[in-house]
Design a protein around this motif. Structure first.
Motif, short mmCIF file in Angstrom:
data_model
loop_
_atom_site.label_atom_id
_atom_site.label_comp_id
_atom_site.label_asym_id
_atom_site.label_seq_id
_atom_site.Cartn_x
_atom_site.Cartn_y
_atom_site.Cartn_z
N MET A 271 0.84 -1.19 0.00
CA MET A 271 0.00 0.00 0.00
C MET A 271 0.88 1.25 0.00
O MET A 271 1.97 1.26 0.57
N PHE A 272 0.35 2.32 -0.62
CA PHE A 272 1.10 3.57 -0.73
C PHE A 272 0.16 4.74 -0.43
O PHE A 272 -1.07 4.57 -0.40
N THR A 273 0.75 5.92 -0.22
CA THR A 273 -0.06 7.09 0.13
C THR A 273 -0.19 8.08 -1.02
O THR A 273 -0.99 9.01 -0.94
N VAL B 206 3.72 2.54 -9.95
CA VAL B 206 3.61 1.10 -10.21
C VAL B 206 4.29 0.34 -9.08
O VAL B 206 5.48 0.54 -8.81
N CYS B 207 3.54 -0.53 -8.42
CA CYS B 207 4.12 -1.35 -7.35
C CYS B 207 5.04 -2.41 -7.96
O CYS B 207 4.58 -3.29 -8.69
N LEU B 208 6.34 -2.30 -7.65
CA LEU B 208 7.32 -3.25 -8.17
C LEU B 208 8.04 -3.93 -7.01
O LEU B 208 8.25 -3.33 -5.95
N THR B 209 8.44 -5.17 -7.24
CA THR B 209 9.17 -5.94 -6.22
C THR B 209 10.67 -5.82 -6.44
O THR B 209 11.16 -6.00 -7.56
N GLY C 243 -0.87 0.79 -6.01
CA GLY C 243 0.24 0.61 -6.92
C GLY C 243 -0.12 -0.22 -8.14
O GLY C 243 0.74 -0.59 -8.93
N HIS C 244 -1.42 -0.50 -8.29
CA HIS C 244 -1.91 -1.25 -9.45
C HIS C 244 -2.54 -0.25 -10.42
O HIS C 244 -3.64 0.26 -10.18
N ILE C 245 -1.85 0.03 -11.48
CA ILE C 245 -2.26 1.05 -12.44
C ILE C 245 -3.42 0.54 -13.29
O ILE C 245 -3.40 -0.59 -13.79
#
Length: 204
Positions: free
Chosen positions: A1-3, A47-50, A101-103
């Motif tokens: 999760m992000f803000t 974009v949520c990346l690992t 983070g899911h575009i």
């Protein structure tokens, strides 16, 4: 999760293009890499990346084909800046709004208006996504939590403050550029629920 509160802009060092995915190397500050471990989630342009590897302050991510198709990460070149935010920690202040983070899609910069008093962006968006954009609502743009201005039939406005311009890559946009869009999930649920209800009612 992000803000949606971008912590820094960091430069892309290299992009290794492999069949089905790209490996992205990003140079991050010592503050951002402090405590960062392989497997952690970091938002790059929203974009949520690992994290797959860390070498000094260079962080590596594998970007899969599906992500490349939906986002603007496929358009990146070495030297380009990306907006970076580490994942939200328990107890942290939430200054923006929750982003996954899911575009969902990309929008195109239709018009850019920059004067000494204001900096405005008009973003063109497909109709299927524009129905989730409301005046004074929230939207994630390249990972930035922003308040929506005027909404028209195929676009919406953003009015950016100097602080946002100083901390993000939005100040470097040009007309025709594409930005990543994450719509507000709560808004999407409400709109979809109302549409389904009205559809079922009309059939009943």
């Amino acid at each position: 999760m992000f803000t949606g509160i971008v912590q820094a802009t960091c430069d892309v060092v290299t992009i290794e293009k492999n069949p089905g995915f790209h490996t992205l190397e990003v140079s991050m500050t010592s503050e951002l890499t402090k405590g960062l471990q392989t497997g952690a989630s970091v938002a790059n342009n929203g974009v949520c990346l690992t994290v797959t590897r860390i070498e000094d302050h260079r962080v590596f991510y594998d970007v899969m084909e599906e992500t490349l198709c939906v986002t603007n990460l496929a358009l990146l070149q070495a030297g380009d800046p990306v907006n970076v935010e580490r994942s939200l920690c328990f107890g942290s202040e939430i200054g923006g709004h929750i982003l996954s983070g899911h575009i969902h899609t990309r929008a195109t910069v239709r018009k850019l208006m920059h004067t000494s008093e204001h900096y405005d962006l008009e973003l063109q968006l497909d109709e299927q996504w524009l129905k989730y954009i409301f005046y004074k609502g929230f939207v994630g743009v390249n990972g930035c939590s922003l308040t929506v201005g005027k909404v028209s039939t195929d676009s919406f406005m953003l009015h950016l403050i100097p602080e946002t311009l100083a901390l993000t890559n939005l100040s470097q946009l040009s007309e025709g550029d594409e930005v990543n869009i994450e719509i507000d999930t709560q808004t999407q649920v409400i709109v979809d629920t109302v549409e389904r209800y009205l559809s079922e009612r009309s059939l009943g």
